[in-house]
Design an enzyme around this catalytic site. Structure first.
Site, PDB file in Angstrom:
ATOM      1  N   ALA A  74     -64.440  20.441   2.237  1.00  0.00           N
ATOM      2  CA  ALA A  74     -65.057  19.518   1.113  1.00  0.00           C
ATOM      3  C   ALA A  74     -66.320  19.082   1.739  1.00  0.00           C
ATOM      4  CB  ALA A  74     -64.186  18.013   1.287  1.00  0.00           C
ATOM      5  N   SER A  80     -71.439  16.955  -3.167  1.00  0.00           N
ATOM      6  CA  SER A  80     -70.549  17.664  -3.946  1.00  0.00           C
ATOM      7  C   SER A  80     -70.777  17.858  -5.296  1.00  0.00           C
ATOM      8  CB  SER A  80     -69.301  16.752  -4.061  1.00  0.00           C
ATOM      9  OG  SER A  80     -68.431  17.397  -4.661  1.00  0.00           O
ATOM     10  N   HIS A  82     -68.891  18.242  -7.534  1.00  0.00           N
ATOM     11  CA  HIS A  82     -68.102  17.356  -8.577  1.00  0.00           C
ATOM     12  C   HIS A  82     -68.686  16.024  -8.897  1.00  0.00           C
ATOM     13  CE1 HIS A  82     -64.356  19.891  -8.496  1.00  0.00           C
ATOM     14  NE2 HIS A  82     -64.747  20.081  -7.110  1.00  0.00           N
ATOM     15  N   ASP A  89     -62.097  21.919 -10.480  1.00  0.00           N
ATOM     16  CA  ASP A  89     -61.054  22.536  -9.875  1.00  0.00           C
ATOM     17  C   ASP A  89     -59.647  22.751 -10.801  1.00  0.00           C
ATOM     18  OD1 ASP A  89     -62.686  22.586  -7.505  1.00  0.00           O
ATOM     19  OD2 ASP A  89     -61.738  20.852  -6.645  1.00  0.00           O
ATOM     20  N   GLU A 138     -63.322  29.859  -2.619  1.00  0.00           N
ATOM     21  CA  GLU A 138     -62.616  28.682  -3.583  1.00  0.00           C
ATOM     22  C   GLU A 138     -62.701  29.227  -4.882  1.00  0.00           C
ATOM     23  OE1 GLU A 138     -64.226  24.568  -3.480  1.00  0.00           O
ATOM     24  OE2 GLU A 138     -64.129  24.537  -1.507  1.00  0.00           O
ATOM     25  N   HIS A 141     -62.662  26.686  -7.780  1.00  0.00           N
ATOM     26  CA  HIS A 141     -63.459  25.825  -8.215  1.00  0.00           C
ATOM     27  C   HIS A 141     -64.839  26.443  -8.977  1.00  0.00           C
ATOM     28  CE1 HIS A 141     -66.840  22.715  -7.009  1.00  0.00           C
ATOM     29  NE2 HIS A 141     -67.680  23.507  -7.186  1.00  0.00           N
TER      30      HIS A 141
HETATM   31 ZN   LIG Z   1     -64.072  21.810  -6.199  1.00  0.00          ZN
END
Ligand SMILES: [Zn+2]
Length: 181
Positions: A74, A80, A82, A89, A138, A141
């Site tokens: 993370a 991030s 995000h 995700d 990932e 993502h």
């Molecule tokens: Zn993510």
């Protein structure tokens, strides 16, 4: 780099239980619809996260796995994707391989890898590219970059396999194995 602790995207739109910036939300809905037409049910797992939410997620990982591992799982708060409202995700509706590398071999993982670019999404942290992106693989993502960039990146990927599809390489940026200052 964003103004870390205070940045909030200008417009956030609800997508299922999550939120994304409006342009990314529109693109994501088109992506989900196309998948569904092919019998693939995409679940929106985690979209926009505020600085405070990221802080709590990161802290939770540090407690569970230690800081070194947490940093590969993370982003630190303020780092991030995000928090930009441009990342989502995704998962399978049955939860198969949720947030694990094997997600790549599930219906939703395969659809995202082969079709996501058509809707402006890229797999931001590709397989084997940790030394470039700073993150382990990932496949869940998705980062919205717009159809134009996603399309050119897709074509570039095919002719530059050594760069592993990493956005840093495509943009000519330095590798970012450690994004932490
Ligand atoms: Zn993510």
């Amino acid at each position: 780099m964003l103004a870390p602790s205070t940045y909030v995207p200008p417009t956030l739109t609800r997508v299922s239980t999550e939120r994304l910036r409006s342009e990314a939300a529109t693109a994501f809905n088109a992506f989900v619809k196309a998948a569904k037409a092919g019998g693939v049910n995409v679940r929106a797992v985690s979209g926009y996260r505020s600085y405070a939410q990221q802080q709590s997620l990161y802290h939770d990982y540090v407690l569970r796995y230690g800081q070194e591992t947490a940093d590969t799982l993370a982003a630190r708060p303020g780092h991030s994707e995000h928090q930009t409202g441009l990342a989502m995700d995704i998962g399978n509706s049955n939860g198969a391989c949720a947030l694990q590398a094997c997600f790549a071999d599930t219906p939703v993982g395969r659809f995202a890898a082969s079709e996501g670019w058509k809707y402006g999404f890229i797999i931001r942290y590709p397989a084997g590219a940790q030394a470039i992106t700073g993150y382990t693989y990932e496949p869940w993502h998705l980062r919205y970059v717009g159809k134009e960039l996603a399309g050119s990146l897709e074509a570039w990927k095919a002719s530059n396999p050594a760069d592993l599809g990493a956005l840093e390489r495509y943009l000519g940026l330095e590798d970012a194995p450690d994004y932490v200052p």
